[in-house]
Design a protein around this motif. Sequence first.
Motif, short mmCIF file in Angstrom:
data_model
loop_
_atom_site.label_atom_id
_atom_site.label_comp_id
_atom_site.label_asym_id
_atom_site.label_seq_id
_atom_site.Cartn_x
_atom_site.Cartn_y
_atom_site.Cartn_z
N ALA A 127 -54.25 -0.60 -58.34
CA ALA A 127 -55.04 -0.20 -59.51
C ALA A 127 -55.77 -1.38 -60.12
O ALA A 127 -56.94 -1.26 -60.53
N SER A 128 -55.13 -2.56 -60.15
CA SER A 128 -55.80 -3.75 -60.67
C SER A 128 -56.99 -4.14 -59.79
O SER A 128 -58.07 -4.48 -60.31
N MET A 129 -56.82 -4.07 -58.47
CA MET A 129 -57.93 -4.38 -57.57
C MET A 129 -59.07 -3.37 -57.71
O MET A 129 -60.25 -3.74 -57.67
N GLN A 130 -58.72 -2.10 -57.89
CA GLN A 130 -59.77 -1.09 -58.05
C GLN A 130 -60.55 -1.30 -59.34
O GLN A 130 -61.79 -1.15 -59.37
N LEU A 131 -59.86 -1.66 -60.41
CA LEU A 131 -60.55 -1.97 -61.66
C LEU A 131 -61.44 -3.19 -61.52
O LEU A 131 -62.54 -3.24 -62.11
N ALA A 132 -61.01 -4.16 -60.72
CA ALA A 132 -61.85 -5.34 -60.49
C ALA A 132 -63.12 -4.97 -59.73
O ALA A 132 -64.20 -5.52 -60.01
N GLN A 148 -56.90 -4.00 -49.69
CA GLN A 148 -57.68 -5.17 -50.09
C GLN A 148 -58.90 -5.34 -49.19
O GLN A 148 -60.03 -5.54 -49.67
N MET A 149 -58.70 -5.26 -47.86
CA MET A 149 -59.81 -5.39 -46.94
C MET A 149 -60.81 -4.24 -47.10
O MET A 149 -62.03 -4.44 -47.00
N ARG A 150 -60.30 -3.05 -47.35
CA ARG A 150 -61.20 -1.91 -47.53
C ARG A 150 -62.10 -2.10 -48.75
O ARG A 150 -63.31 -1.86 -48.69
N MET A 151 -61.53 -2.56 -49.85
CA MET A 151 -62.32 -2.78 -51.05
C MET A 151 -63.31 -3.92 -50.86
O MET A 151 -64.45 -3.86 -51.36
N ILE A 152 -62.91 -4.97 -50.17
CA ILE A 152 -63.83 -6.07 -49.90
C ILE A 152 -65.00 -5.60 -49.03
O ILE A 152 -66.17 -5.92 -49.31
N MET A 153 -64.70 -4.83 -48.00
CA MET A 153 -65.76 -4.33 -47.12
C MET A 153 -66.69 -3.37 -47.85
O MET A 153 -67.92 -3.42 -47.68
N LYS A 154 -66.15 -2.51 -48.69
CA LYS A 154 -66.99 -1.57 -49.43
C LYS A 154 -67.84 -2.28 -50.48
O LYS A 154 -69.04 -1.97 -50.64
N SER A 155 -67.24 -3.21 -51.20
CA SER A 155 -68.03 -3.93 -52.21
C SER A 155 -69.11 -4.79 -51.56
O SER A 155 -70.23 -4.88 -52.08
N TYR A 156 -68.80 -5.39 -50.41
CA TYR A 156 -69.82 -6.16 -49.70
C TYR A 156 -70.93 -5.24 -49.20
O TYR A 156 -72.13 -5.60 -49.27
N ALA A 157 -70.58 -4.07 -48.69
CA ALA A 157 -71.61 -3.13 -48.24
C ALA A 157 -72.51 -2.70 -49.40
O ALA A 157 -73.73 -2.59 -49.23
N PHE A 201 -71.13 5.50 -56.97
CA PHE A 201 -70.36 4.34 -56.54
C PHE A 201 -68.87 4.68 -56.46
O PHE A 201 -68.18 4.27 -55.52
N VAL A 202 -68.37 5.44 -57.43
CA VAL A 202 -66.96 5.85 -57.39
C VAL A 202 -66.71 6.74 -56.18
O VAL A 202 -65.68 6.61 -55.49
N TYR A 203 -67.66 7.64 -55.90
CA TYR A 203 -67.50 8.49 -54.72
C TYR A 203 -67.49 7.66 -53.44
O TYR A 203 -66.70 7.92 -52.53
N PHE A 204 -68.35 6.66 -53.37
CA PHE A 204 -68.37 5.79 -52.19
C PHE A 204 -67.07 5.03 -52.02
O PHE A 204 -66.59 4.84 -50.90
N MET A 205 -66.43 4.62 -53.11
CA MET A 205 -65.18 3.88 -53.01
C MET A 205 -64.04 4.73 -52.46
O MET A 205 -63.11 4.19 -51.85
#
Length: 474
Positions: free
Chosen positions: A112-117, A185-194, A223-227
């Motif tokens: 949850a902390s990573m998602q908020l970030a 963590q890797m999924r969020m990094i890849m999505k945010s980079y995309a 953006f929330v839907y994409f995440m």
Amino acid sequence: MEAEASQTSVREVAGDRVSTLPEDKKKPTPDVLELKERIQQLQTEAVEQLEQKLQQLVEEALRVAEVAATPPSPSHHLLYDDAKYRNRTLKLGFSTIFWNFGGLHIVMATWASMQLAVFALFIAFCHWASFRVSLPISGFQRQLLDNSALIVLIACKVGFLVLPVHVIQYNQLPPISVMILLCEQMRMIMKSYAFLRSQVPKVKMFKPHTDATDVLLPDFNHFVYFMFAPALVYRDSYPRTKEIRWKVALWHLTEVFGVIFFISFLFERSLVPMFRNFGKQQLSPKEMVVAIFGSMVPSLTVMLCVFYCILHAWMNAFAEITRFADRMFYKDWWNVNSYGAYYRNWNVVVHDWLYTYVYKDLSELLGGKRRTILAVFSLSAIVHEYILTFMFGFCYPMLFMAFEVFSVGLMFVSRDRLPGSNLLMWLLFTIGTGLLISLYMMEWFARRHCPRFIDSTWDFFVPRSWFCSPLTSE
């Protein structure tokens, strides 16, 4: 009178001969009787020998089963626990599941902390884009703003990498909990980079006199839907289904739990018993080879179950819940004839991200195709090894070597035109999977049974299984 007497004697003799002929035929000769008795004797002996042989086979089977139920040194019975052998506790995998998913509340809080970030990153991007558009096109202010935003982004990404690792090390989370946290963590990094890779060029090419500002900034709901959608490549719109089929989603989630249970059962029944005593006592080369080859089929089954659990059941469940219509998460990789096609079809979602955001950009920088492919494989190998390192608690780069040395080499060697490539791929995949899981399990149990021989941070990188349990000669 003499003539009549002679005729009578002749008739009597003839009658005796006629009467004796059927009797001779009816009575068997002594040779036939002996032959029949011999045949009956042989039949009796054959039946007795067959009964004795079956009795011996049954006794041998019972003896082998009794020996198998007794826990020997390196390989023992796969159903019963050594410490509780007399109670004969049947191991179904529940203890492995409960242990591996320990600390799940810590994982969820960190997630949850990573998602908020990530959501904060979206808000920061919107402020940066709005402020940049208001500045003059040419000037020092835009360059300073861009450089400052880049430094802040790098600092945030470093913190995003360090925070989960600190949580893992501080709480000593079990392997599956670590895997969930690092994969997210890797999924969020890849999505945010995309997202940034797709939107930053639009902001830089924005012309305030001709372009509309509302088109520049993306919608937060999108953006929330994409995440949460099962896709890694950012698009302004995605194909959607009309409704959610909750029965289908529930069935796929049920498959996820069922496959997790089956994988845990395979580990407790087939894989852990082969290596749990590694480091406690010395092994012979024969026992080592038997253990490695005996783990190949269960290891391949585990890998296929992981593929089905993640890329089929889990992805389809979330696709159904989010009404995501593009369900091509993998292709028929089991029919391919080369390793290049295998890596393209095994995980289409990750392959599309690597091709869109890594391969295309690196091909412009590096130029050569082989160098670009090697760089992409190196990045993938580093990410996989990063997850496994903190998942197991030690650095044992066997998977990295498999990616960098064997996979890259086989990808260039095994072409589609090579006859028997599909059979060769399956053979190497089976052997490689069994060998990798065997090596990691031997190192895992060596870390628990063998003392440290290097009292420093190098113990994290030096494989303990190479030194603590040397092979003995039979």
